[in-house]
Design an enzyme around this catalytic site. Structure first.
Site, short mmCIF file in Angstrom:
data_model
loop_
_atom_site.label_atom_id
_atom_site.label_comp_id
_atom_site.label_asym_id
_atom_site.label_seq_id
_atom_site.Cartn_x
_atom_site.Cartn_y
_atom_site.Cartn_z
N ALA A 9 12.49 -51.61 -10.85
CA ALA A 9 12.09 -52.74 -11.71
C ALA A 9 11.80 -54.00 -10.91
O ALA A 9 11.54 -55.05 -11.48
CB ALA A 9 13.18 -53.02 -12.74
N ASP A 52 18.36 -47.05 -2.69
CA ASP A 52 17.33 -46.03 -2.53
C ASP A 52 17.76 -44.87 -3.42
O ASP A 52 18.71 -44.15 -3.11
CB ASP A 52 17.25 -45.58 -1.07
CG ASP A 52 16.21 -44.49 -0.87
OD1 ASP A 52 15.65 -44.00 -1.87
OD2 ASP A 52 15.95 -44.14 0.29
N VAL A 53 17.06 -44.68 -4.52
CA VAL A 53 17.51 -43.68 -5.49
C VAL A 53 17.37 -42.25 -4.98
O VAL A 53 17.93 -41.32 -5.58
CB VAL A 53 16.78 -43.81 -6.86
CG1 VAL A 53 17.15 -45.10 -7.56
CG2 VAL A 53 15.28 -43.66 -6.70
N SER A 144 5.47 -38.11 -16.65
CA SER A 144 4.05 -38.45 -16.49
C SER A 144 3.20 -37.43 -17.23
O SER A 144 3.60 -36.26 -17.37
CB SER A 144 3.67 -38.43 -15.01
OG SER A 144 2.27 -38.46 -14.86
N TYR A 162 3.98 -34.21 -7.12
CA TYR A 162 4.34 -35.22 -8.12
C TYR A 162 4.33 -34.60 -9.53
O TYR A 162 5.27 -34.79 -10.31
CB TYR A 162 3.35 -36.38 -8.02
CG TYR A 162 3.45 -37.43 -9.10
CD1 TYR A 162 4.47 -38.38 -9.09
CD2 TYR A 162 2.51 -37.51 -10.12
CE1 TYR A 162 4.55 -39.36 -10.08
CE2 TYR A 162 2.57 -38.48 -11.10
CZ TYR A 162 3.59 -39.41 -11.07
OH TYR A 162 3.67 -40.38 -12.05
N ALA A 163 3.27 -33.84 -9.83
CA ALA A 163 3.18 -33.21 -11.16
C ALA A 163 4.34 -32.25 -11.38
O ALA A 163 4.92 -32.20 -12.48
CB ALA A 163 1.85 -32.47 -11.29
N ALA A 165 7.35 -32.33 -9.87
CA ALA A 165 8.62 -33.07 -9.97
C ALA A 165 8.77 -33.69 -11.36
O ALA A 165 9.86 -33.68 -11.94
CB ALA A 165 8.67 -34.15 -8.90
N LYS A 166 7.67 -34.21 -11.90
CA LYS A 166 7.74 -34.84 -13.23
C LYS A 166 8.01 -33.81 -14.33
O LYS A 166 8.66 -34.12 -15.33
CB LYS A 166 6.46 -35.62 -13.51
CG LYS A 166 6.29 -36.88 -12.66
CD LYS A 166 7.40 -37.89 -12.91
CE LYS A 166 7.08 -39.26 -12.38
NZ LYS A 166 8.17 -40.23 -12.57
N1 LIG Z 1 1.45 -46.48 -13.75
C1 LIG Z 1 1.01 -45.33 -14.22
O1 LIG Z 1 -0.18 -45.14 -14.52
C2 LIG Z 1 2.01 -44.21 -14.46
C3 LIG Z 1 1.56 -43.06 -15.10
C4 LIG Z 1 2.45 -42.02 -15.32
C5 LIG Z 1 3.77 -42.13 -14.91
N2 LIG Z 1 4.17 -43.27 -14.29
C6 LIG Z 1 5.58 -43.34 -13.89
O2 LIG Z 1 6.13 -44.54 -14.38
C7 LIG Z 1 7.15 -44.98 -13.48
C8 LIG Z 1 6.88 -46.41 -13.07
O3 LIG Z 1 5.60 -46.47 -12.48
P1 LIG Z 1 4.93 -47.85 -12.02
O4 LIG Z 1 3.48 -47.66 -12.16
O5 LIG Z 1 5.60 -48.99 -12.70
O6 LIG Z 1 5.32 -47.83 -10.46
P2 LIG Z 1 5.38 -49.03 -9.41
O7 LIG Z 1 5.04 -48.42 -8.10
O8 LIG Z 1 4.58 -50.19 -9.89
O9 LIG Z 1 6.93 -49.45 -9.41
C9 LIG Z 1 7.91 -48.59 -8.92
C10 LIG Z 1 9.17 -49.39 -8.58
O10 LIG Z 1 10.11 -48.48 -7.98
C11 LIG Z 1 10.60 -49.04 -6.77
N3 LIG Z 1 10.95 -47.95 -5.85
C12 LIG Z 1 10.11 -47.11 -5.22
N4 LIG Z 1 10.79 -46.21 -4.51
C13 LIG Z 1 12.11 -46.47 -4.68
C14 LIG Z 1 13.29 -45.85 -4.22
N5 LIG Z 1 13.26 -44.79 -3.42
N6 LIG Z 1 14.48 -46.38 -4.61
C15 LIG Z 1 14.52 -47.47 -5.41
N7 LIG Z 1 13.41 -48.09 -5.89
C16 LIG Z 1 12.22 -47.59 -5.53
C17 LIG Z 1 9.46 -49.92 -6.27
O11 LIG Z 1 9.94 -50.91 -5.37
C18 LIG Z 1 8.95 -50.51 -7.58
O12 LIG Z 1 9.69 -51.66 -7.96
C19 LIG Z 1 7.14 -44.00 -12.31
O13 LIG Z 1 8.13 -43.03 -12.51
C20 LIG Z 1 5.75 -43.38 -12.38
O14 LIG Z 1 5.70 -42.10 -11.81
C21 LIG Z 1 3.34 -44.32 -14.05
#
Ligand SMILES: NC(=O)c1ccc[n+]([C@@H]2O[C@H](COP(=O)([O-])OP(=O)(O)OC[C@H]3O[C@@H](n4cnc5c(N)ncnc54)[C@H](O)[C@@H]3O)[C@@H](O)[C@H]2O)c1
Length: 260
Positions: A9, A52-53, A144, A162-163, A165-166
Site C-alpha cells: 500500500a 518483504d512479504v 487477477s 503470474y497467472a 500464482a494468482k
Molecule cells: N493493476 C492492475 O491492472 C492489476 C490487475 C490484476 C491484478 N492486480 C493485482 O492487484 C494487486 C495490486 O496491484 P497494483 O497495480 O496496485 O500494484 P503496484 O505495483 O502499483 O503496487 C504494489 C505494492 O506492493 C509493494 N510491494 C511489491 N513487492 C513487495 C514485497 N515483496 N513485499 C512488500 N511489498 C511489496 C510495492 O512497493 C507497492 O506498494 C497485485 O496483487 C496485482 O497483481 C493488479
C-alpha cells in the site's frame, strides 16, 4: 476500534494505497506493510512497517510489530503482487519488455513470482490467523483476471508464472475460508481486470501499445480500464460487516472482460 493490515500500500498510485485510505475512513486503524519505504511519509495516519512479504521471517516480524502496536488484528488485505516490481531490487525499475511464458522463464523468475504472489499470501495469512481468530475478522486476497483466462503471449509486463500464482491465491482463499469459518473469520478474494494503477501506467509508458499486463485494453467490453477507486471499493466492502455472510469466494472486477 478495528485494526487492519494492508500489504502493498506504500506506492501512492497502488490499489493497496487506496484501500488503506478507505479503511481509515471506515474508522479502522491501519498498518501498511511494504518494501517501498519512500512511500511511508505520505501515510502518516497509518503505522508503516518495512516488510518483504516473500520472506516468512520478515512477515512474522511485521505481524508481531502490528499486534504489539495496536493490540489486536481484525482485517487483513493482501495486495502485494505483480510479475515485476515485487522485489526491493526492481521496485523502481522499468518493467521488462516481452512476455515470459511458462516454458521460457528461468527457474529464478518462476520462484520470485510465485514467492511474491502466492507464498506471500500464505505467509501473511498464517501469521495473522491466530490474532484474527480471537474475535473474528476478514481477509481479502487480490488475485487477477490472469488466473481466470491466462495471459496471452504479447502481454507486456506480465508472465505465465503470474497467472499460475494468482490461480493459487484463489484456491488458497477457498481453503482458508473452510478452515477459519468456525472462528468467524471470512476469507474472500478479488480478481481485478486491467486497473489504472501506477503499474499499468508504467507499462503503457514504455510499450506505447494497447497491451497491458492483463491483456489487450481494446478487448474490454466496458471500453475502458478500471480505476484504483473502483477496485478498492470492492475490497473494502469485503472487509466490512456489510458482507458478513460472504466467504470463500472470488469476485471479479473487470468491466465484463471475463465472467466466471
Ligand atoms: N493493476 C492492475 O491492472 C492489476 C490487475 C490484476 C491484478 N492486480 C493485482 O492487484 C494487486 C495490486 O496491484 P497494483 O497495480 O496496485 O500494484 P503496484 O505495483 O502499483 O503496487 C504494489 C505494492 O506492493 C509493494 N510491494 C511489491 N513487492 C513487495 C514485497 N515483496 N513485499 C512488500 N511489498 C511489496 C510495492 O512497493 C507497492 O506498494 C497485485 O496483487 C496485482 O497483481 C493488479
Amino acid at each position: 476500534m478495528k485494526v487492519a493490515i494492508v500489504t502493498g500500500a506504500a506506492k501512492p498510485d497502488s490499489i493497496g494505497h487506496e484501500v488503506a485510505l478507505r479503511l481509515l475512513k471506515e474508522g479502522m486503524r491501519v498498518v501498511v506493510a511494504d518494501l517501498y519505504e519512500e512511500g511511508f511519509a505520505a501515510l502518516k495516519q497509518c503505522f508503516c512497517v518495512r516488510c518483504d512479504v516473500s520472506d516468512p521471517s520478515s512477515v512474522e516480524e511485521m505481524i508481531g510489530k502490528a499486534v504489539k502496536h495496536f493490540g489486536r488484528l481484525d482485517v487483513l488485505v493482501n495486495c502485494v503482487g505483480g510479475s515485476w516490481g515485487i522485489t526491493r531490487r526492481d521496485l523502481i525499475a522499468a518493467p521488462p519488455l516481452g512476455f515470459r511464458g511458462l516454458t521460457n522463464c528461468s527457474l529464478e523468475e518462476w520462484s520470485t513470482i510465485v514467492a511474491a504472489n502466492l507464498d506471500s499470501v500464505f505467509y501473511v495469512c498464517r501469521a495473522a490467523a491466530p490474532h484474527l481468530k480471537k474475535q473474528g475478522g476478514a481477509i481479502v486476497n487480490v488475485a487477477s483476471i490472469a488466473a481466470r483466462k491466462g495471459i496471452p503471449p504479447g502481454s507486456e509486463g506480465s508472465s505465465g508464472p503470474y497467472a499460475v500464482a494468482k490461480a493459487g491465491v484463489m484456491g488458497l482463499t477457498r481453503q482458508l475460508a473452510l478452515e477459519l469459518g468456525e472462528f468467524g473469520v471470512r476469507v474472500n478474494c478479488v480478481a481485478p481486470g486491467v486497473i489504472a494503477s501506477g503499474r499499468l501506467k508504467r507499462v503503457l509508458q514504455i510499450t506505447k501499445q494497447d497491451h497491458g499486463p492483463e491483456g489487450s485494453l481494446k478487448a474490454i467490453p466496458m471500453g475502458r480500464v478500471g480505476t484504483v477507486e473502483e477496485c478498492a471499493a470492492l475490497i473494502v466492502a469485503l472487509c466490512t460487516d456489510d458482507t458478513s455472510y460472504m466467504t470463500g469466494v472470488t469476485v471479479d472486477v473487470n468491466g465484463a472482460s471475463y465472467a466466471a
